[in-house]
Write an enzyme that holds these catalytic residues in place. Structure first.
Site, PDB file in Angstrom:
ATOM      1  N   LYS A 126     -19.975  -7.136  32.757  1.00 30.47           N
ATOM      2  CA  LYS A 126     -19.276  -6.320  32.773  1.00 30.47           C
ATOM      3  C   LYS A 126     -19.516  -5.997  31.132  1.00 30.47           C
ATOM      4  CE  LYS A 126     -18.195  -5.700  37.105  1.00 30.47           C
ATOM      5  NZ  LYS A 126     -18.900  -7.559  37.359  1.00 30.47           N
ATOM      6  N   LYS A 161     -12.595  -2.072  37.072  1.00 29.50           N
ATOM      7  CA  LYS A 161     -13.048  -3.484  37.063  1.00 29.50           C
ATOM      8  C   LYS A 161     -12.965  -4.147  36.905  1.00 29.50           C
ATOM      9  CE  LYS A 161     -17.136  -1.439  36.593  1.00 29.50           C
ATOM     10  NZ  LYS A 161     -19.113  -1.174  36.425  1.00 29.50           N
ATOM     11  N   ARG A 211     -30.158   1.343  40.695  1.00 25.87           N
ATOM     12  CA  ARG A 211     -30.032  -0.566  40.079  1.00 25.87           C
ATOM     13  C   ARG A 211     -32.187  -0.584  40.005  1.00 25.87           C
ATOM     14  NH1 ARG A 211     -28.153  -5.362  41.105  1.00 25.87           N
ATOM     15  NH2 ARG A 211     -26.743  -4.662  40.678  1.00 25.87           N
ATOM     16  N   ARG A 226     -28.580   3.259  45.144  1.00 25.54           N
ATOM     17  CA  ARG A 226     -27.263   3.135  46.118  1.00 25.54           C
ATOM     18  C   ARG A 226     -26.193   3.929  46.275  1.00 25.54           C
ATOM     19  NH1 ARG A 226     -26.110  -2.899  43.094  1.00 25.54           N
ATOM     20  NH2 ARG A 226     -25.850  -0.617  41.643  1.00 25.54           N
ATOM     21  N   ARG A 234     -18.235   3.746  45.408  1.00 19.52           N
ATOM     22  CA  ARG A 234     -18.576   2.498  45.578  1.00 19.52           C
ATOM     23  C   ARG A 234     -19.639   2.619  45.873  1.00 19.52           C
ATOM     24  NH1 ARG A 234     -14.761  -2.221  47.258  1.00 19.52           N
ATOM     25  NH2 ARG A 234     -15.317  -0.732  48.838  1.00 19.52           N
ATOM     26  N   ASP A 274     -27.803  -1.616  36.050  1.00 20.49           N
ATOM     27  CA  ASP A 274     -26.872  -0.243  37.098  1.00 20.49           C
ATOM     28  C   ASP A 274     -26.598   0.471  36.282  1.00 20.49           C
ATOM     29  OD1 ASP A 274     -25.924  -2.158  38.932  1.00 20.49           O
ATOM     30  OD2 ASP A 274     -24.776  -2.540  39.254  1.00 20.49           O
ATOM     31  N   GLU A 282     -23.556  -1.929  33.504  1.00 19.77           N
ATOM     32  CA  GLU A 282     -23.800  -2.821  34.607  1.00 19.77           C
ATOM     33  C   GLU A 282     -25.222  -3.716  34.085  1.00 19.77           C
ATOM     34  OE1 GLU A 282     -21.869  -4.714  37.241  1.00 19.77           O
ATOM     35  OE2 GLU A 282     -19.804  -4.265  38.118  1.00 19.77           O
ATOM     36  N   ASN A 284     -26.517  -6.874  35.074  1.00 20.68           N
ATOM     37  CA  ASN A 284     -26.693  -8.382  35.584  1.00 20.68           C
ATOM     38  C   ASN A 284     -27.350  -8.667  36.128  1.00 20.68           C
ATOM     39  OD1 ASN A 284     -24.471  -6.873  38.472  1.00 20.68           O
ATOM     40  ND2 ASN A 284     -26.074  -5.426  37.999  1.00 20.68           N
TER      41      ASN A 284
END
Length: 323
Positions: A126, A161, A211, A226, A234, A274, A282, A284
């Site tokens: 994050k 979050k 992603r 997504r 979400r 993301d 984000e 990851n």
């Protein structure tokens, strides 16, 4: 080539979509010798970082919990493997943190760990976006309720979050009219004892939370969008979102090509960005996923791209050592 994968229990793998599974499949196809351990199997003995690991082989079945066979356990130094692949899922808790410290020590002893322990610590999934303010939406990080209320008052529609979750867990959307503002803030911050992130809500989430995979700094040409369920904010697949592989848009590519070299220079072999609309939400680095979905829908062999990059890293490191 001997590859040690540090991951969660194999019997829990959802092999129809698990990225670690297809990474290992590709490595096995190339004749690599695979070893498996969990983070709990790491130890330091007489100053050397070791793993109680077991040889891993694939069976002829695709059934869950029966797709693998494990041999007898052996204790070996991490430096004795050609590569160590860290694929334990978040949360990034104390035990995960301790594992990254052991990886850093092992690297000092000659082990090759991907992604390295230091970068796993430095690039919280994050908080890492704060290194790149030019590509993020308005963001606030705090544990104070007043700060979050001020941010909500300024932007009107925000996402809250936790900093250590995955799969969309613990994420809330708040508007000024929400009757549960106080309760949500108290819950997420544990009554102002836990730091959280607030971001301005990005309406483009209706088109998907994308992603984008970076392999050694190079973006895969297709991403996975997504798309959230109706009435959901979400897009995470774990939260019921549906994944659609799409070619990178010009903006996606601009972001990926800007961040990719900098993330690779930090030692990150595999990264999952993301992106919602024009913004990175984000970065990851612990166990980025979506290999299978992108491969199946685009025809791009993502596992092969990753193992190619891993081979290049190991070969280059071996040549440096010999030189």
């Amino acid at each position: 080539m001997n590859l040690l994968v540090v991951a969660d229990p194999l019997q829990g793998f959802k092999i129809h979509k698990d990225s670690t599974y297809v990474m290992l499949r590709e490595a096995a196809r190339r004749g690599w010798t695979l070893w498996f351990c969990e983070a709990a199997d790491l130890r330091v003995s007489e100053g050397v970082v070791e793993a109680r690991s077991r040889p891993l082989a694939f069976t002829d079945t695709q059934e869950y919990q029966h797709w693998f066979e494990l041999g007898g356990a052996e204790t070996r130094a991490l430096r004795d493997f050609d590569a160590v692949l860290m694929r334990t899922d978040p949360p990034f808790d104390q035990q995960y943190l301790y594992a990254t410290h052991l990886f850093t020590l092992a690297e000092q002893q000659g082990a090759r760990v991907f992604n390295p322990g230091q970068t796993l610590r430095d690039y919280n999934e994050k908080l890492a976006i704060l290194r790149f303010p030019e590509v993020i939406a308005p963001t606030r990080v705090t544990q104070r309720a007043a700060d979050l209320r001020d941010f909500l008052a300024e932007h009107g529609d925000i996402i809250l979050k936790p900093l250590d979750g995955m799969g969309g867990t613990g994420i809330f959307r708040l508007t000024r009219q929400d009757p549960n503002i106080g309760s949500i803030i108290e819950t997420l911050t544990h009554n102002e004892t836990r730091t959280v992130m607030a971001q301005r809500y990005i309406p483009a989430i209706v088109d998907g939370d994308k992603r984008i995979l970076l392999i050694d700094g190079i973006p895969v040409d297709w991403c996975l969008a997504r798309v959230p369920l109706a009435g959901e904010t979400r897009g995470n697949l774990a939260a019921g979102g549906t994944g659609y592989a799409r070619p990178l848009s010009p903006r996606d590519r601009e972001i990926a090509e800007s961040l990719g070299p900098r993330l690779a220079a930090a030692g990150l072999l595999l990264v999952g960005l993301d992106v919602i609309g024009d913004y990175v939400t984000e970065i990851n680095v612990t166990s980025p996923t979506c290999f299978q979905e992108i491969t199946q829908q685009s025809g791009i062999d993502v596992p092969a791209l990753f193992i190619d990059a891993l081979e290049r890293k190991v070969t280059a490191a071996s040549r440096r050592k010999e030189g």
